[in-house]
Design an enzyme around this catalytic site. Structure first.
Site, PDB file in Angstrom:
ATOM      1  CG  HIS A 116      -2.338   0.751   1.100  1.00 53.41           C
ATOM      2  ND1 HIS A 116      -3.522   0.340   1.806  1.00 53.41           N
ATOM      3  CD2 HIS A 116      -2.394   2.030   0.436  1.00 53.41           C
ATOM      4  CE1 HIS A 116      -4.261   1.310   1.265  1.00 53.41           C
ATOM      5  NE2 HIS A 116      -3.720   2.304   0.787  1.00 53.41           N
ATOM      6  CD  GLU A 159      -5.806   0.567  -1.757  1.00 53.25           C
ATOM      7  OE1 GLU A 159      -6.554   1.346  -1.498  1.00 53.25           O
ATOM      8  OE2 GLU A 159      -5.764  -0.684  -1.060  1.00 53.25           O
ATOM      9  CB  ILE A 160      -1.124   4.104  -5.999  1.00 53.25           C
ATOM     10  CG1 ILE A 160      -0.294   5.308  -5.819  1.00 53.25           C
ATOM     11  CG2 ILE A 160      -1.760   3.665  -7.212  1.00 53.25           C
ATOM     12  CD1 ILE A 160       0.632   5.739  -6.876  1.00 53.25           C
ATOM     13  CD  GLU A 161      -6.878   4.526  -0.035  1.00 57.32           C
ATOM     14  OE1 GLU A 161      -7.856   4.952   0.583  1.00 57.32           O
ATOM     15  OE2 GLU A 161      -6.266   3.557   0.276  1.00 57.32           O
ATOM     16  CB  VAL A 162      -6.106   9.749  -1.966  1.00 63.36           C
ATOM     17  CG1 VAL A 162      -6.560  10.994  -2.053  1.00 63.36           C
ATOM     18  CG2 VAL A 162      -7.229   8.810  -1.572  1.00 63.36           C
TER      19      VAL A 162
END
Length: 267
Positions: A116, A159-162
């Site tokens: 993440h 996951e690459i979030e915001v």
């Protein structure tokens, strides 16, 4: 369990640059079955769902990644035991937001690991809470280093979030990881949303990156009103004697009833 050929890590790598993968967070067997029928490629699932033997009957071909907050799982050794249990239950990979040491340990065991980056909810205090990460040079460099370190530790995806799309796109060009975009625009090889946002059942905050396709919240509200109305009609029928009616009662031969009454009277 149905024997179905599912997508592999090698398949995902072969699809890089050819088409986007669709990923959902599913919480129930009904959502898992719907994802399967709709052609969803990947699903994030609660550990208890993938541990249910019925999961693969519902979603035999979905690439499933169980995940939980690392503080709920524990140490690196706990994580390894948990991951083996998940793979045994038919997980295709595991999600891990714990330390790089843990990611490497899982990878060394041959377990595909999804890390993440960007906004990591369980570590949000380090980046300012629930807010975008990568809007400054310093935080953009942070996200790049997170991806670089996960790759070095042996993760196959992250996951690459915001994260702003231009930043995510630059990072995507410089990593071998499968990047899963949640709020990073096209800066990923897969797009990831929660079922509750897609279905419109989320009655709380709806993230800016989410797209809602149905209004399940309104349908649930309608069903709740129908539930209340049905219960109220039942209460009324009970109080007025309308229920139980003749069709809801068991019959018995009059002779049996009479004989039973005589037996009771003689006692």
């Amino acid at each position: 369990m149905k024997r179905v050929q599912r997508m592999t890590v090698a398949d995902m790598r072969a699809l890089r640059g050819k088409r986007q993968l669709a990923m959902l967070r599913v919480e129930t067997l009904e959502e898992a079955e719907a994802a399967e029928r709709a052609g969803v490629d990947m699903a994030s699932v609660p550990p208890e769902l993938i541990s249910n033997p019925a999961f693969r009957d519902a979603a035999p071909s979905v690439f499933a990644i169980p995940g939980a907050d690392f503080v709920e799982i524990g140490t690196t050794e706990d994580f390894i035991r948990w991951a083996f249990a998940m793979v045994k239950a038919s997980a295709d990979a595991v999600y891990c937001s714990a330390s790089l040491k843990t990611v490497k340990a899982l990878s060394d065991e041959g377990i595909p690991v999804c890390g993440h980056s960007g906004l990591i909810p369980s570590k949000r205090t380090w980046t300012g809470g629930f807010r975008a990460v990568g809007k400054t040079l310093e935080t953009a460099q942070l996200v790049y280093r997170q991806i670089e370190n996960l790759e070095a530790a042996g993760a196959f995806a992250a996951e690459i979030e915001v994260v702003p799309e231009p930043i995510a796109l630059e990072i995507m060009e410089r990593t071998s990881l499968i990047l899963i975009s949640m709020g990073a625009g096209n800066g990923g090889h897969a797009q990831y949303l929660f079922s509750e946002d897609v279905l419109g059942s989320n009655r709380g905050h709806i993230p800016r990156h989410a797209k809602t396709y149905r209004n399940f919240a309104a349908e649930y509200a309608r069903l709740q009103e129908e539930r209340v109305a049905a219960y109220a009609e039942y209460v009324h029928d009970v109080q007025t004697g309308a229920y139980p009616g003749e069709g809801h009662k068991l019959s018995v031969d009059d002779h049996v009833t009479g004989t039973f009454r005589q037996w009771l009277s003689a006692k």
